[in-house]
Write an enzyme that holds these catalytic residues in place. Structure first.
Site, short mmCIF file in Angstrom:
data_model
loop_
_atom_site.label_atom_id
_atom_site.label_comp_id
_atom_site.label_asym_id
_atom_site.label_seq_id
_atom_site.Cartn_x
_atom_site.Cartn_y
_atom_site.Cartn_z
N TYR A 120 -0.88 -7.24 5.80
CA TYR A 120 -1.05 -8.61 5.32
C TYR A 120 -0.34 -9.58 6.25
O TYR A 120 0.69 -9.26 6.83
CB TYR A 120 -0.38 -8.77 3.95
CG TYR A 120 -1.00 -7.98 2.83
CD1 TYR A 120 -1.85 -8.60 1.91
CD2 TYR A 120 -0.70 -6.64 2.65
CE1 TYR A 120 -2.39 -7.89 0.86
CE2 TYR A 120 -1.25 -5.92 1.60
CZ TYR A 120 -2.09 -6.55 0.71
OH TYR A 120 -2.63 -5.84 -0.33
N HIS A 128 -5.25 -11.84 1.17
CA HIS A 128 -5.84 -10.50 1.22
C HIS A 128 -5.47 -9.87 2.55
O HIS A 128 -5.36 -10.56 3.56
CB HIS A 128 -7.37 -10.57 1.07
CG HIS A 128 -7.80 -11.02 -0.28
ND1 HIS A 128 -7.77 -10.21 -1.38
CD2 HIS A 128 -8.25 -12.22 -0.72
CE1 HIS A 128 -8.19 -10.86 -2.44
NE2 HIS A 128 -8.49 -12.10 -2.06
N LYS A 159 -12.40 -6.23 5.82
CA LYS A 159 -11.17 -6.12 6.59
C LYS A 159 -11.49 -5.57 7.97
O LYS A 159 -12.49 -4.90 8.16
CB LYS A 159 -10.19 -5.18 5.89
CG LYS A 159 -9.78 -5.69 4.52
CD LYS A 159 -8.88 -4.76 3.80
CE LYS A 159 -8.61 -5.18 2.38
NZ LYS A 159 -8.57 -6.56 2.06
#
EC number: 4.6.1.16
Length: 183
Positions: A120, A128, A159
């Site tokens: 993070y 997120h 991601k």
């Protein structure tokens, strides 16, 4: 302040100290709780559980002392030895963890994503994790299927899929990130 070594974890039983560690860097997880937002921490009345690599990082910085159940101090050197005994590739995993922490990132377990770490920029509950990190063992190859699987994982959870390894000859952390793009 201290934490007690219990198996593969270090438990911070002092609730106030555990809260402080969590607030200052999102270290560990509270026993019985999943993601805890910073504003919820003061309502938590549970011990903080640290992974061995998190505890080692805090010991190196003089923030934490690790002890046995009987209160005997465990040195930093012994903590590293225990990590090596209990976890395959402990040195490399710790170097990767330390690499991201030293850059100012918050590093949490990536297990729910099938990864080593979730990384993070600010912390869980604030942003997120933009990256999931998968450990690639030194001297071990990776197949096109592994890369495709990782890319799909990264895309499905929105991601960057990042492979991380540590070069044996230099100890340097090497990262390779994959993101999906529309062409």
């Amino acid at each position: 302040m201290r934490g007690v070594l219990r198996g593969l974890a270090v438990v911070v039983e002092d609730v106030e100290f555990g809260r402080r560690l969590y607030k200052e860097g999102f270290y560990g997880r509270f026993l019985g709780y999943d993601k805890v937002k910073r504003e919820e921490v003061d309502r938590i009345n549970a011990p903080l559980v640290l992974a061995l690599y998190e505890a080692l990082y805090l010991v190196e910085r003089g923030v934490l002392e690790v002890v046995t159940d009987s209160g005997e101090k465990i040195t930093q050197t012994r903590l590293v030895e225990l990590g090596r005994e209990k976890l395959k590739n402990f040195d490399e995993i710790y170097k990767i963890y330390k690499y991201f922490r030293d850059l100012g990132y918050v590093v949490k377990s990536g297990l729910k994503f099938g990864a080593l770490f979730s990384v993070y920029e600010k912390g869980p509950g604030i942003d997120h994790a933009p990256m999931v990190v998968v450990f690639l063992e030194p001297d071990k190859g990776i197949s096109a299927t592994d890369i495709t699987r990782g890319g799909r994982l990264g895309h499905s959870v929105k991601k960057t899929f990042t492979l991380a390894t540590v070069l044996k000859n230099t100890g340097e952390v090497i990262l390779l990130g994959f993101s999906w793009a529309r062409l």
